[in-house]
Write a protein that holds these residues in place. Structure first.
Motif, PDB file in Angstrom:
ATOM      1  N   SER A 249      -4.706   5.124   6.992  1.00  0.00           N
ATOM      2  CA  SER A 249      -3.443   4.550   7.451  1.00  0.00           C
ATOM      3  C   SER A 249      -3.582   4.369   8.959  1.00  0.00           C
ATOM      4  CB  SER A 249      -2.279   5.466   7.119  1.00  0.00           C
ATOM      5  OG  SER A 249      -2.255   6.546   8.007  1.00  0.00           O
ATOM      6  N   ASP A 250      -2.511   3.965   9.606  1.00  0.00           N
ATOM      7  CA  ASP A 250      -2.600   3.698  11.043  1.00  0.00           C
ATOM      8  C   ASP A 250      -3.059   4.885  11.855  1.00  0.00           C
ATOM      9  OD1 ASP A 250       0.312   1.557  11.064  1.00  0.00           O
ATOM     10  OD2 ASP A 250      -1.817   1.119  10.846  1.00  0.00           O
TER      11      ASP A 250
ATOM     12  N   ILE B  21      -2.979   5.908  -0.695  1.00  0.00           N
ATOM     13  CA  ILE B  21      -2.184   6.207   0.501  1.00  0.00           C
ATOM     14  C   ILE B  21      -1.372   4.966   0.883  1.00  0.00           C
ATOM     15  CG2 ILE B  21      -2.278   6.966   2.901  1.00  0.00           C
ATOM     16  CD1 ILE B  21      -3.435   9.140   1.392  1.00  0.00           C
ATOM     17  N   GLN B  22      -1.996   3.782   0.775  1.00  0.00           N
ATOM     18  CA  GLN B  22      -1.283   2.548   1.094  1.00  0.00           C
ATOM     19  C   GLN B  22      -0.132   2.321   0.110  1.00  0.00           C
ATOM     20  OE1 GLN B  22      -1.713   0.231   3.673  1.00  0.00           O
ATOM     21  NE2 GLN B  22      -2.839   2.007   4.408  1.00  0.00           N
TER      22      GLN B  22
ATOM     23  N   TYR C  22       1.620   4.569  -1.377  1.00  0.00           N
ATOM     24  CA  TYR C  22       2.712   5.460  -0.983  1.00  0.00           C
ATOM     25  C   TYR C  22       3.548   4.807   0.103  1.00  0.00           C
ATOM     26  CZ  TYR C  22       5.142   9.683   0.536  1.00  0.00           C
ATOM     27  OH  TYR C  22       6.108  10.590   0.868  1.00  0.00           O
ATOM     28  N   LYS C  23       2.835   4.178   1.075  1.00  0.00           N
ATOM     29  CA  LYS C  23       3.525   3.531   2.189  1.00  0.00           C
ATOM     30  C   LYS C  23       4.419   2.396   1.683  1.00  0.00           C
ATOM     31  CE  LYS C  23       1.856   0.327   5.313  1.00  0.00           C
ATOM     32  NZ  LYS C  23       0.789  -0.154   6.174  1.00  0.00           N
TER      33      LYS C  23
ATOM     34  N   ASN D 157       7.512   3.912  -0.331  1.00  0.00           N
ATOM     35  CA  ASN D 157       8.482   4.749   0.361  1.00  0.00           C
ATOM     36  C   ASN D 157       8.889   4.248   1.730  1.00  0.00           C
ATOM     37  OD1 ASN D 157       8.612   7.132  -1.583  1.00  0.00           O
ATOM     38  ND2 ASN D 157       6.429   6.844  -1.277  1.00  0.00           N
TER      39      ASN D 157
ATOM     40  N   TYR E  99       7.367   4.592   4.506  1.00  0.00           N
ATOM     41  CA  TYR E  99       6.730   5.281   5.629  1.00  0.00           C
ATOM     42  C   TYR E  99       5.437   5.898   5.141  1.00  0.00           C
ATOM     43  CZ  TYR E  99       8.943   9.327   3.410  1.00  0.00           C
ATOM     44  OH  TYR E  99       9.352  10.262   2.500  1.00  0.00           O
ATOM     45  N   GLU E 100       4.559   6.232   6.095  1.00  0.00           N
ATOM     46  CA  GLU E 100       3.222   6.702   5.717  1.00  0.00           C
ATOM     47  C   GLU E 100       3.193   8.202   5.478  1.00  0.00           C
ATOM     48  OE1 GLU E 100       0.471   3.372   7.790  1.00  0.00           O
ATOM     49  OE2 GLU E 100       0.912   5.153   8.960  1.00  0.00           O
TER      50      GLU E 100
ATOM     51  N   SER F  54       1.975  11.952   5.892  1.00  0.00           N
ATOM     52  CA  SER F  54       1.474  12.691   7.046  1.00  0.00           C
ATOM     53  C   SER F  54       0.030  13.096   6.777  1.00  0.00           C
ATOM     54  CB  SER F  54       2.325  13.943   7.255  1.00  0.00           C
ATOM     55  OG  SER F  54       2.096  14.853   6.191  1.00  0.00           O
TER      56      SER F  54
ATOM     57  N   ASP G 283       1.365  -5.675   2.593  1.00  0.00           N
ATOM     58  CA  ASP G 283       1.502  -6.070   3.995  1.00  0.00           C
ATOM     59  C   ASP G 283       1.759  -7.562   4.140  1.00  0.00           C
ATOM     60  OD1 ASP G 283      -1.055  -3.733   4.921  1.00  0.00           O
ATOM     61  OD2 ASP G 283       1.126  -3.539   4.988  1.00  0.00           O
TER      62      ASP G 283
END
Lengths: 214, 239
Positions: free
Chosen positions: A53-54, A78-79, A81-82, A85, A87-88, A90, B67
């Motif tokens: 992620s970022d 993980i992406q 999830y972003k 929801n 937001y990323e 933790s 994205d």
């Protein structure tokens, strides 16, 4: 004869060099850019680090094929999830998610043989480094290393690491580790790619090429 | 004999009544409008009036799928949640297997095939939503697609779904200009179209835009108010 034994073992060793150091302001990771083949080495741009992620990087080494397969699978989840929801995850959550996945696969017919380092920056907790081995043992650590190179570098990190290192001091510590490998490690590791994570995100630092290595 | 009981039964004149009824459910949903500009894609929805004690940020009708793609829907919110979730997983799955982001058309086709499957299954009812899917492909082309409960999809330059969709679509037909270069014009068109049917102006509009190579941005209430004021001034100048 002893020499030949070492060379034979050498082909297993090269892939496993990555070290990360943790400082107050961010995380630094590095990995050598090469692929072993008997006693020759194929220099190669293969990046062993995966951007989850970022602000989270996953460094994945081990069995050829398993590394990319597992790391990309974690990356896409993980992406997801972003997206779901807004937001990323933790870094701590991402590390635990990865651990659970690795542990579940370990107890199936298709285990992944990978060693991981996960680094991330959390808004509230700051930078965090997580060490995970192929048996899915997870530990949060100030510095970590995998592979035979770890035997040499962990002592350097033990001696010179301080929790309040600045960014430049941390990069210098990394350089010290690489110099040590250059001096005492049997294999020639000519170049290392280095990345740094801080509150602004992931930054590529310039490649480290130890003097004398070809 | 009633032909609207089971979904799998055609009526004598060739209708699938359950699909038609699903489309009626869509017409009851709050309006959504989509406009495709040259460098920006816009989705606007009519915000449902929430009860005084209800927190309004839990009612999200515009959802980001990846994205580069996002969508709005009209109809049964619960059905939409399922579709959106499946689409999000498919976007990541596409990236995992093909190493490239899914095109807008691909994800639209995927959503449409899910909807179609439910028009041909025993014991299941169709999804009661139409959706507007917008985004940019990785080669930079903008797209706007509309899907409906039957599982068909079409590409549009601008469209509306939900309550009073016909009125909004007629407005868009009259006012859409080809190749709108300016992002502001595209956004203003979407807002003007929504204002035709939404009561009490900017407060009940939710707007999301996406510019090429950027991620989706939900406009803040103040920004929407600014556009609305600009539109009212322009209207007054004309009359």
């Amino acid at each position: 004869m002893g020499w030949i034994e070492i060379l034979d073992r050498a082909e297993v060793v090269t892939d496993k060099h990555h070290i990360r150091g943790s400082t107050g302001g961010g995380e630094i990771r590095r990995a050598p850019n090469l692929v072993p083949l008997r006693i020759t080495c194929l220099p190669n741009d293969q990046d062993k680090m995966f951007k989850l992620s970022d602000k989270i990087l996953l460094l994945c080494v081990g069995e050829a094929g398993d590394t990319v397969q597992f790391a990309e699978y974690i990356q896409k989840n993980i992406q997801l999830y972003k997206m779901r929801n807004g937001y990323e995850l933790s870094p701590k959550a991402a590390a635990n998610f990865t651990r659970k996945n690795l542990a579940d696969y370990l107890r199936s017919r298709t285990p992944y043989h990978v060693n991981l380092l996960l680094a991330g920056f959390d808004e509230t907790d700051g930078p965090g480094l997580y060490y995970m081995d192929h048996l899915s043992a997870l530990a949060k650590a100030p510095f970590a290393a995998h592979g035979y190179g770890a035997y040499l570098t962990l002592s350097i990190l033990d001696r010179y690491y301080r929790p309040d290192l600045t960014r430049d001091e941390a990069v210098d510590l990394l350089k010290k580790c690489i110099e040590e490998l250059n001096k005492r490690f049997i294999l020639n590791l000519p170049s290392f790619s280095v990345r740094l994570i801080d509150k602004e995100g992931i930054h590529d630092l310039e490649k480290l090429m130890p003097v004398g290595a070809k | 004999m009633s032909y609207d009981r089971a979904i799998t039964v055609f009526s004598p004149d060739g209708h699938l009544f359950q699909v038609d009824y699903a489309q009626e459910a869509v017409k009851k949903g709050s309006t959504a409008v989509g406009v495709r500009g040259k460098n920006v894609v816009v989705l606007g929805v009519e915000k449902k009036i929430v009860a005084k004690l209800q927190e309004d940020r839990t009612v999200r009708k515009i959802c980001s799928l990846d994205d580069n793609v996002f969508m709005a829907f009209a109809g049964l919110t619960a059905d939409a949640r399922i579709i959106v979730n499946r689409a999000r997983v498919e976007c990541q799955s596409h990236r995992l297997t093909v190493e490239d982001p899914a095109t807008v058309e691909y994800i639209t086709r995927y959503i449409s095939s899910i909807k179609q499957r439910y028009t041909q299954s025993n014991g299941r009812r169709p999804f009661g939503i139409s959706s507007l899917i917008v985004g940019f492909d990785f080669d930079g082309t903008p797209h706007l697609y509309q899907t409906d409960p039957s599982g068909t999809y079409h590409a549009w330059k601008a469209n509306a779904i939900g309550r009073s969709a016909k009125t909004v679509r007629e407005f868009l037909e009259k006012n859409y200009k080809e190749d709108m270069e300016s992002d502001t014009d595209t956004i203003k068109l979407a807002i003007r179209a929504l204002l035709e049917v939404v009561q009490s102006g900017g407060k009940n509009i939710e707007l999301a835009i996406m510019k090429r190579d950027e991620s989706m941005k939900m406009l803040a209430q103040e920004e929407i108010e600014e556009y609305v004021t600009a539109i009212e001034t322009e209207k007054q100048k004309k009359t």
